[in-house]
Design a protein around this motif. Structure first.
Motif, PDB file in Angstrom:
ATOM      1  N   THR A  54       0.836  -1.198  -0.225  1.00 57.78           N
ATOM      2  CA  THR A  54       0.108   0.148  -0.110  1.00 57.78           C
ATOM      3  C   THR A  54       0.849   1.100  -0.088  1.00 57.78           C
ATOM      4  O   THR A  54       0.577   2.123  -0.648  1.00 57.78           O
ATOM      5  CB  THR A  54      -0.902   0.001   1.287  1.00 57.78           C
ATOM      6  OG1 THR A  54      -1.743  -0.896   1.249  1.00 57.78           O
ATOM      7  CG2 THR A  54      -1.926   1.326   1.555  1.00 57.78           C
ATOM      8  N   LEU A  57       2.443   1.687  -3.382  1.00 57.32           N
ATOM      9  CA  LEU A  57       1.439   2.458  -4.438  1.00 57.32           C
ATOM     10  C   LEU A  57       0.871   3.598  -4.222  1.00 57.32           C
ATOM     11  O   LEU A  57       0.651   4.481  -4.993  1.00 57.32           O
ATOM     12  CB  LEU A  57      -0.019   1.238  -4.007  1.00 57.32           C
ATOM     13  CG  LEU A  57       0.182  -0.128  -4.753  1.00 57.32           C
ATOM     14  CD1 LEU A  57      -0.970  -0.801  -4.194  1.00 57.32           C
ATOM     15  CD2 LEU A  57       0.241  -0.179  -6.179  1.00 57.32           C
ATOM     16  N   GLU A  58       1.100   4.155  -2.984  1.00 57.44           N
ATOM     17  CA  GLU A  58       0.642   5.516  -2.589  1.00 57.44           C
ATOM     18  C   GLU A  58       1.659   6.585  -3.015  1.00 57.44           C
ATOM     19  O   GLU A  58       1.473   7.642  -3.128  1.00 57.44           O
ATOM     20  CB  GLU A  58       0.247   5.538  -1.088  1.00 57.44           C
ATOM     21  CG  GLU A  58      -1.001   4.882  -0.751  1.00 57.44           C
ATOM     22  CD  GLU A  58      -1.010   5.110   1.001  1.00 57.44           C
ATOM     23  OE1 GLU A  58      -0.072   5.183   1.422  1.00 57.44           O
ATOM     24  OE2 GLU A  58      -2.292   4.797   1.299  1.00 57.44           O
ATOM     25  N   ASP A  62       4.189   1.104  -9.448  1.00 57.04           N
ATOM     26  CA  ASP A  62       3.554  -0.182  -9.977  1.00 57.04           C
ATOM     27  C   ASP A  62       3.939  -1.386  -8.900  1.00 57.04           C
ATOM     28  O   ASP A  62       5.176  -1.313  -8.795  1.00 57.04           O
ATOM     29  CB  ASP A  62       3.740  -0.421 -11.249  1.00 57.04           C
ATOM     30  CG  ASP A  62       2.927   0.514 -12.187  1.00 57.04           C
ATOM     31  OD1 ASP A  62       2.041   1.136 -11.641  1.00 57.04           O
ATOM     32  OD2 ASP A  62       3.410   0.548 -13.264  1.00 57.04           O
ATOM     33  N   LEU A  79      -7.835  -4.867  -2.270  1.00 54.63           N
ATOM     34  CA  LEU A  79      -6.707  -3.963  -2.650  1.00 54.63           C
ATOM     35  C   LEU A  79      -6.299  -3.996  -3.960  1.00 54.63           C
ATOM     36  O   LEU A  79      -6.162  -2.995  -4.628  1.00 54.63           O
ATOM     37  CB  LEU A  79      -5.238  -4.323  -1.691  1.00 54.63           C
ATOM     38  CG  LEU A  79      -4.111  -3.205  -1.692  1.00 54.63           C
ATOM     39  CD1 LEU A  79      -4.729  -1.985  -1.134  1.00 54.63           C
ATOM     40  CD2 LEU A  79      -3.224  -3.555  -1.052  1.00 54.63           C
ATOM     41  N   TRP A  83      -6.699  -0.777  -6.777  1.00 53.43           N
ATOM     42  CA  TRP A  83      -5.789  -0.095  -7.585  1.00 53.43           C
ATOM     43  C   TRP A  83      -5.421  -0.966  -8.723  1.00 53.43           C
ATOM     44  O   TRP A  83      -4.424  -1.467  -9.100  1.00 53.43           O
ATOM     45  CB  TRP A  83      -4.246  -0.374  -6.960  1.00 53.43           C
ATOM     46  CG  TRP A  83      -4.096   0.322  -5.408  1.00 53.43           C
ATOM     47  CD1 TRP A  83      -4.672   0.264  -4.213  1.00 53.43           C
ATOM     48  CD2 TRP A  83      -3.803   1.677  -5.428  1.00 53.43           C
ATOM     49  NE1 TRP A  83      -4.252   1.096  -3.163  1.00 53.43           N
ATOM     50  CE2 TRP A  83      -3.811   2.085  -3.931  1.00 53.43           C
ATOM     51  CE3 TRP A  83      -3.182   2.489  -6.301  1.00 53.43           C
ATOM     52  CZ2 TRP A  83      -3.112   3.407  -3.552  1.00 53.43           C
ATOM     53  CZ3 TRP A  83      -2.469   3.863  -5.919  1.00 53.43           C
ATOM     54  CH2 TRP A  83      -2.694   4.311  -4.418  1.00 53.43           C
ATOM     55  N   LYS A  84      -6.604  -1.031  -9.566  1.00 48.77           N
ATOM     56  CA  LYS A  84      -6.750  -1.614 -10.745  1.00 48.77           C
ATOM     57  C   LYS A  84      -5.567  -1.341 -11.834  1.00 48.77           C
ATOM     58  O   LYS A  84      -5.385   0.199 -12.035  1.00 48.77           O
ATOM     59  CB  LYS A  84      -7.908  -1.260 -11.240  1.00 48.77           C
ATOM     60  CG  LYS A  84      -9.271  -1.905 -10.813  1.00 48.77           C
ATOM     61  CD  LYS A  84     -10.584  -1.775 -11.370  1.00 48.77           C
ATOM     62  CE  LYS A  84     -11.638  -2.507 -10.738  1.00 48.77           C
ATOM     63  NZ  LYS A  84     -13.020  -2.276 -11.330  1.00 48.77           N
ATOM     64  N   LYS A  86      -2.539  -1.172 -11.117  1.00 47.96           N
ATOM     65  CA  LYS A  86      -1.278  -0.779 -10.657  1.00 47.96           C
ATOM     66  C   LYS A  86      -0.820  -1.962  -9.545  1.00 47.96           C
ATOM     67  O   LYS A  86       0.490  -1.755  -9.229  1.00 47.96           O
ATOM     68  CB  LYS A  86      -1.546   0.472  -9.683  1.00 47.96           C
ATOM     69  CG  LYS A  86      -1.852   1.654 -10.436  1.00 47.96           C
ATOM     70  CD  LYS A  86      -0.747   2.284 -11.178  1.00 47.96           C
ATOM     71  CE  LYS A  86       0.306   2.821 -10.306  1.00 47.96           C
ATOM     72  NZ  LYS A  86       1.410   3.589 -11.103  1.00 47.96           N
ATOM     73  N   LEU A  87      -1.512  -2.892  -9.564  1.00 47.82           N
ATOM     74  CA  LEU A  87      -1.156  -4.007  -8.398  1.00 47.82           C
ATOM     75  C   LEU A  87      -1.593  -5.472  -8.978  1.00 47.82           C
ATOM     76  O   LEU A  87      -2.715  -5.489  -9.374  1.00 47.82           O
ATOM     77  CB  LEU A  87      -1.791  -3.858  -7.100  1.00 47.82           C
ATOM     78  CG  LEU A  87      -1.513  -5.077  -6.061  1.00 47.82           C
ATOM     79  CD1 LEU A  87      -0.392  -5.253  -5.844  1.00 47.82           C
ATOM     80  CD2 LEU A  87      -2.357  -4.811  -4.719  1.00 47.82           C
TER      81      LEU A  87
END
Length: 344
Positions: A54, A57-58, A62, A79, A83-84, A86-87
């Protein structure tokens, strides 16, 4: 290895065997080491509850996340949805992390070694003697269990496991007591094994930890091949990182930290050569140290979470040199292959 820890105290038991709070350990220090930003791809090899993921991502990176525990994968789906694109989250041991690297390589890898608070908290996982449950300890919920080990291995083999992986001074006495008792009734629960250990090595007033702590640690490490997985993961990260990419490893036990320290020393050319192999030529360093080397929690973090006191962070930056060959012998791990002979 391939644990699921990103929590304060790493989910390791405190002096009384209790679970730690679910808070990332050395989070800012890990972020400083990895330097996440837009355009970078960073692999979190120990997803757990997604604490490090997390935070990465913040900061616009990626993230490719792995965990060997199917429960962590299921719990991480919200999660992934949030974060579609991106994760990506995968059930896998982190020893295979290079299989999940993009074609151009990874910009960073973070590994937080061992068992998580989530696993400790679930009695049916059998990780803690404070919560009575089946003597299991399998991170992947498959394969040989801790009950299989204590009920089938000879006393001499159990003593080696408790002595090396748990650094238990009474390993021989405990192993012989286990072998004798299981003839009458096999061990099936965590409390049953813990009580037997207490009868062999009663807790003294000055003792800071429960008599069963080191044996339970040894069984967990053995059942999950945690040290072998760690070595394989470090080697896989060396292959997967692009030049300039960074590897950050958080450990909580001296056995783990010695492996990580040895790896970075070997790969930076500071180990003085391998005692196992003749040095016929100089090998180019594949890592250079990041920052001052060893990083430990500061006073503020220790004040907020005393259970983080054993955490250690070591980091390195990948050079342009070709990855060295995968020689696990230089890490000095004992041959504990009896696990494979136990069967499923």
């Amino acid at each position: 290895m391939a644990g699921t820890g990103d929590f304060a105290g790493h989910g390791r038991p405190d002096a009384d065997g209790g679970p730690a709070r679910h808070t990332p350990v050395l989070l800012q220090e890990v972020l400083d080491a990895l330097q996440p930003e837009a355009g970078k791809v960073i692999l979190d090899g120990t997803f757990g509850a997604g604490g490090y993921t997390t935070a990465l991502l913040e900061r616009a990176a990626d993230v490719v996340a792995l965990d060997r525990d199917p429960g962590a994968i299921a719990g991480g789906q919200p999660l992934v949805d949030a974060w579609k694109g991106k994760l990506s989250l995968h059930q896998s041991r982190f020893s295979l992390l290079d299989q999940f690297a993009p074609k151009g390589g990874l910009d960073g890898v973070v590994l937080d070694i061992g068992v998580s608070s989530m696993q400790i908290d679930e009695a049916d996982r059998g990780f803690s003697f404070q919560k009575n449950g089946p003597l299991d300890m399998r991170m992947e919920r498959a394969g040989v269990s801790a009950a299989d080990v204590v009920n089938r291995l000879k006393a001499g083999d159990l003593a080696r496991i408790f002595g090396f992986l748990g650094e238990e001074r009474q390993a021989g006495r405990i192993a012989r007591a286990i072998e004798k008792r299981r003839v009458e009734e096999p061990f099936s629960t965590t409390r049953d094994l813990a009580r037997l250990i207490e009868t062999v090595t009663p807790r003294k007033a000055k003792d800071k930890i429960h008599p069963a702590t080191r044996v339970f640690q040894a069984l967990r490490i053995y059942v999950n091949d945690e040290l072998g997985e760690l070595v394989a993961a470090l080697i896989a990260a060396e292959r997967a990182l692009k030049p300039g990419g960074r590897l950050a490893v958080v450990t909580f036990h001296s056995l783990e930290d010695r492996i990580v320290k040895r790896f970075f020393a070997e790969r930076s050319g500071k180990a003085g050569g391998s005692r196992h192999l003749p040095q016929v030529e100089l090998i180019a360093a594949t890592f250079v140290p990041v920052g001052k080397g060893l990083v430990t929690p500061g006073d503020e973090e220790l004040s907020d979470n005393p259970r983080a006191r054993s955490a250690k962070l070591r980091s390195g930056q990948r050079t342009e040199a070709q990855a060295q060959r995968a020689d696990m012998s230089v890490f000095g791990l004992p041959d504990l292959a009896e696990l494979n002979a136990i069967g499923g």
